[in-house]
Every structure is written in C-alpha cells, then in structure tokens.
Scaffold this motif. Structure first.
Motif, PDB file in Angstrom:
ATOM      1  N   ALA A  14       0.841  -1.198   0.000  1.00 35.15           N
ATOM      2  CA  ALA A  14       0.000   0.000   0.000  1.00 35.15           C
ATOM      3  C   ALA A  14       0.877   1.250   0.000  1.00 35.15           C
ATOM      4  O   ALA A  14       0.550   2.249  -0.639  1.00 35.15           O
ATOM      5  N   GLN A  15       2.019   1.179   0.694  1.00 42.51           N
ATOM      6  CA  GLN A  15       2.958   2.312   0.704  1.00 42.51           C
ATOM      7  C   GLN A  15       3.505   2.552  -0.704  1.00 42.51           C
ATOM      8  O   GLN A  15       3.534   3.690  -1.179  1.00 42.51           O
ATOM      9  N   TYR A  64       3.399   5.771  -5.688  1.00 43.02           N
ATOM     10  CA  TYR A  64       3.259   5.793  -7.138  1.00 43.02           C
ATOM     11  C   TYR A  64       2.067   6.642  -7.580  1.00 43.02           C
ATOM     12  O   TYR A  64       2.122   7.345  -8.585  1.00 43.02           O
ATOM     13  N   LEU A  65       0.966   6.581  -6.805  1.00 39.38           N
ATOM     14  CA  LEU A  65      -0.269   7.263  -7.191  1.00 39.38           C
ATOM     15  C   LEU A  65      -0.437   8.633  -6.538  1.00 39.38           C
ATOM     16  O   LEU A  65      -1.438   9.302  -6.765  1.00 39.38           O
ATOM     17  N   ASN A  66       0.537   9.026  -5.714  1.00 37.90           N
ATOM     18  CA  ASN A  66       0.434  10.275  -4.950  1.00 37.90           C
ATOM     19  C   ASN A  66      -0.787  10.258  -4.032  1.00 37.90           C
ATOM     20  O   ASN A  66      -1.548  11.226  -3.949  1.00 37.90           O
ATOM     21  N   LEU A  67      -0.966   9.125  -3.354  1.00 36.68           N
ATOM     22  CA  LEU A  67      -2.035   8.968  -2.373  1.00 36.68           C
ATOM     23  C   LEU A  67      -1.426   8.486  -1.068  1.00 36.68           C
ATOM     24  O   LEU A  67      -0.291   8.022  -1.039  1.00 36.68           O
ATOM     25  N   SER A  68      -2.203   8.550  -0.007  1.00 35.70           N
ATOM     26  CA  SER A  68      -1.736   7.954   1.238  1.00 35.70           C
ATOM     27  C   SER A  68      -1.799   6.431   1.080  1.00 35.70           C
ATOM     28  O   SER A  68      -2.581   5.923   0.264  1.00 35.70           O
ATOM     29  N   ARG A 124      -7.305   1.043   0.113  1.00 29.87           N
ATOM     30  CA  ARG A 124      -8.760   0.978  -0.041  1.00 29.87           C
ATOM     31  C   ARG A 124      -9.151   0.858  -1.519  1.00 29.87           C
ATOM     32  O   ARG A 124     -10.059   0.106  -1.859  1.00 29.87           O
ATOM     33  N   ARG A 125      -8.440   1.572  -2.362  1.00 29.72           N
ATOM     34  CA  ARG A 125      -8.726   1.472  -3.800  1.00 29.72           C
ATOM     35  C   ARG A 125      -8.456   0.047  -4.299  1.00 29.72           C
ATOM     36  O   ARG A 125      -9.245  -0.509  -5.049  1.00 29.72           O
ATOM     37  N   ARG A 126      -7.315  -0.504  -3.887  1.00 32.95           N
ATOM     38  CA  ARG A 126      -6.998  -1.872  -4.308  1.00 32.95           C
ATOM     39  C   ARG A 126      -8.073  -2.836  -3.807  1.00 32.95           C
ATOM     40  O   ARG A 126      -8.555  -3.679  -4.561  1.00 32.95           O
ATOM     41  N   ALA A 127      -8.471  -2.714  -2.556  1.00 36.67           N
ATOM     42  CA  ALA A 127      -9.499  -3.592  -1.995  1.00 36.67           C
ATOM     43  C   ALA A 127     -10.819  -3.459  -2.761  1.00 36.67           C
ATOM     44  O   ALA A 127     -11.487  -4.457  -3.046  1.00 36.67           O
TER      45      ALA A 127
END
Length: 153
Positions: free
Chosen positions: A20-21, A26-30, A36-39
């Motif tokens: 997730a890190q 890579y996506l400039n997200l936390s 959560r997006r992956r899930a």
C-alpha cells in the motif's frame, strides 16, 4: 473506474507485490487510500487473483506448443467429457474455444518432444470426441504475456 484506478491496475500488473505504501507513493495517495482502492477493485472483480510467473525452462519444461483440436461431435456431453480430460492434464495450461476449423486451442508445456507426442497420440487423439489434432511448437517466445491495457477509456 477513474484514471487513478487505471494507474493502480497497470502498476499491479507490473508488480503484484506492491505494498500500500508503494502504491500510495506511485499514485500520490496515502497508503490507506491506495489500499482501499486496491481492496475495492478486488471486491468489484477487476483484480481476479495474484500469481507468480514461473520460468518453464527452469522447471524442465523445454517444449511449449499450441494444440488445436477439432471435435468429432459438437454435443454438450462430448464437450464436457473432453474438457474434463484436459482439466486433469497439468501440461495443458490454457484452453480457449474458437470459431473456424478448430473447436479448441490449448497452450501446453511439456518436458520434451516425446512427452508432447504422448499427450497428442495417447491422450488427445484416442478420446472419442476428438476428430483431429494439430500442433505448433513454439520456437521462441519473443513477447511475453503483456499486461492488459488499462488506458482504453
């Protein structure tokens, strides 16, 4: 699905072990947002599974071939019987149904030409539903299985 989801899917196809890190960076997200997006993409069925790509030659699988099968009978029972047979053969790694002269296309990996010969002449051809088998031996795999395009709109 937005552009960030597409980027996430593209990244995971390149490296399914991204944390997730890593995804967040890579996506400039936390990391929690990326996780959560992956899930969500997993739950929605965009991501079906994670798997390791193995080197067939290191496993002693020296011959890769594509085998086309034309069926004698098109009955549902014949198709089920044939698919039961190929589903139990570990050397058959993929099976597609086709239009045209052949009914099935299979990707197979065998230890050598003798093993391919056994598969064709002692397993496939004797099956009562099979009319014809044609094989093409892969000489070189010049483009590896590429990631699916995620940027088609």
């Amino acid at each position: 699905m937005d552009e960030t989801d597409r980027k996430l899917l593209k990244a995971l196809q390149q490296d399914a072990q991204m944390t997730a890190q890593d995804l967040g960076d890579y996506l400039n997200l936390s990391p929690s947002q990326a996780g959560r997006r992956r899930a969500r993409l997993e739950e929605q069925g965009y991501i079906r599974a994670y798997a390791a790509r193995l080197d067939p030659t290191r496993l002693g699988l020296q011959v890769q071939a594509f085998v086309q099968v034309q069926m004698e009978s098109q009955s549902p029972e014949s198709a089920r019987a044939f698919l039961r047979l190929v589903n139990f053969r570990s050397e058959v790694t993929s099976v597609w149904t086709l239009t045209g002269n052949s009914d099935y296309l299979m990707r197979v990996y065998c230890s050598d030409l003798s093993a391919l010969n056994v598969l064709i002449h002692e397993v496939l051809l004797p099956h009562p539903s099979v009319a014809r088998v044609q094989s093409q031996i892969v000489l070189d795999h010049v483009k590896q299985d590429a990631p699916l395009p995620t940027d088609h709109g």
